[in-house]
Design a protein around this motif. Structure first.
Motif, PDB file in Angstrom:
ATOM      1  N   UNK A  18      40.654  40.115  41.468  1.00  0.00           N
ATOM      2  CA  UNK A  18      39.668  40.829  41.455  1.00  0.00           C
ATOM      3  C   UNK A  18      39.332  41.752  42.337  1.00  0.00           C
ATOM      4  N   UNK A  19      39.871  41.064  43.517  1.00  0.00           N
ATOM      5  CA  UNK A  19      39.430  42.261  44.226  1.00  0.00           C
ATOM      6  C   UNK A  19      40.565  43.709  44.239  1.00  0.00           C
ATOM      7  N   UNK A  20      42.063  43.787  43.914  1.00  0.00           N
ATOM      8  CA  UNK A  20      43.152  44.043  43.498  1.00  0.00           C
ATOM      9  C   UNK A  20      42.903  45.343  41.839  1.00  0.00           C
ATOM     10  N   UNK A  21      41.810  44.391  41.327  1.00  0.00           N
ATOM     11  CA  UNK A  21      41.419  45.425  40.568  1.00  0.00           C
ATOM     12  C   UNK A  21      40.003  46.172  40.669  1.00  0.00           C
ATOM     13  N   UNK A  22      39.608  45.896  42.131  1.00  0.00           N
ATOM     14  CA  UNK A  22      38.586  46.427  42.679  1.00  0.00           C
ATOM     15  C   UNK A  22      38.961  47.774  42.799  1.00  0.00           C
ATOM     16  N   UNK A  23      40.660  47.823  43.702  1.00  0.00           N
ATOM     17  CA  UNK A  23      40.779  48.870  44.298  1.00  0.00           C
ATOM     18  C   UNK A  23      41.075  49.456  43.051  1.00  0.00           C
ATOM     19  N   UNK A  24      41.832  48.910  42.126  1.00  0.00           N
ATOM     20  CA  UNK A  24      42.403  50.165  41.214  1.00  0.00           C
ATOM     21  C   UNK A  24      41.325  51.242  40.497  1.00  0.00           C
TER      22      UNK A  24
END
Length: 265
Positions: A18-24
């Motif tokens: 979820x946080x990687x998605x936010x970063x992307x």
């Protein structure tokens, strides 16, 4: 987000999807471990940001489509961190009275969403695992905002590929069986129909986050719409679903995601 400022119990040393998605998407609610792990995925698949962006654009188009069909209430399962173009913003642009319930159990997602919604009466966050439908459907926020006797949109966008084959049987029907006729189901799902070797390598990187991916084929995604009539154009690449010409990709399979919307009979 600083690694020193986070909700209690968050392991900032372990990457989280979820946080990687936010970063992307250009968000700030992520940690160094998330950014570093996404960089590894990018080295394996340079289209990784495109995959995420196409999926978020699909979400906005699907919300607008549902509202044009008279839907004014949304249940967003596995909602993730509301970084850019989230559901209640897209919906409220067309009707400020529309109601949205977000569901997630990732601590940063829950904390940030609740902060974001502090002054929004008709949107709420439920801290629950989508694999526990009764907890979701019986939550106080769900019962306050959503009317089960009226059609709603059930959003399962980029979330079912985290549900294993063992967990899947019956799970979807525990949600869809209680929906009123005319409700809409929105699904997007990663696939290895194209470039399976690449997707296996990406999948191994996600296994390191303790969130293994389950890829499903176009046929398997279509089968998820049992009891629903697929809205044109059916199951297509996420970048293609009711997209304007300027939104389409020259090679739409680069989105590596199937997407569809169905209407309950």
């Amino acid at each position: 987000m600083s690694d020193q400022h986070h909700p209690p119990g968050v392991d900032t040393t372990a990457a989280n999807p979820a946080r990687m998605y936010d970063h992307a998407l250009g968000g700030v609610h992520n940690f160094a471990a998330d950014r570093e792990h996404f960089a590894r995925i990018l080295r394996e698949d340079p289209d990784a940001r495109l995959v995420v962006a196409a999926n978020r654009a699909l979400l906005r188009r699907a919300v607008r489509y549902c509202m044009r069909q008279g839907i004014d209430q949304f249940l967003d399962l596995g909602s993730g961190i509301p970084t850019v173009g989230n559901v209640h913003e897209a919906a409220h642009q067309l009707d400020p009275r529309s109601r949205v319930v977000y569901v997630d159990n990732e601590p940063v997602t829950v904390a940030h969403t609740r902060r974001l919604l502090r002054e929004t009466d008709n949107a709420a966050m439920v801290d629950a695992d989508l694999r526990a439908p009764e907890s979701v459907l019986r939550a106080a926020e769900t019962r306050r905002l959503l009317d089960p006797d009226r059609p709603l949109a059930l959003l399962m966008v980029a979330v079912l590929h985290w549900v294993t084959d063992a967990e899947m049987p019956g799970l979807l029907h525990r949600y869809t069986d209680v929906l009123a006729p005319g409700s809409h189901l929105v699904i997007s799902h990663l696939t290895d129909d194209y470039r399976p070797g690449l997707m296996r390598r990406v999948g191994r990187l996600f296994e390191e986050t303790r969130a293994p991916l389950v890829y499903r084929s176009r046929t398997e995604v279509a089968d998820l719409f049992d009891g629903f009539d697929l809205v044109p154009p059916g199951v297509v690449h996420s970048a293609d679903w009711q997209a304007q010409p300027y939104e389409r990709l020259p090679a739409p399979e680069r989105s590596k995601t199937w997407a569809a919307v169905g209407r309950k009979r």
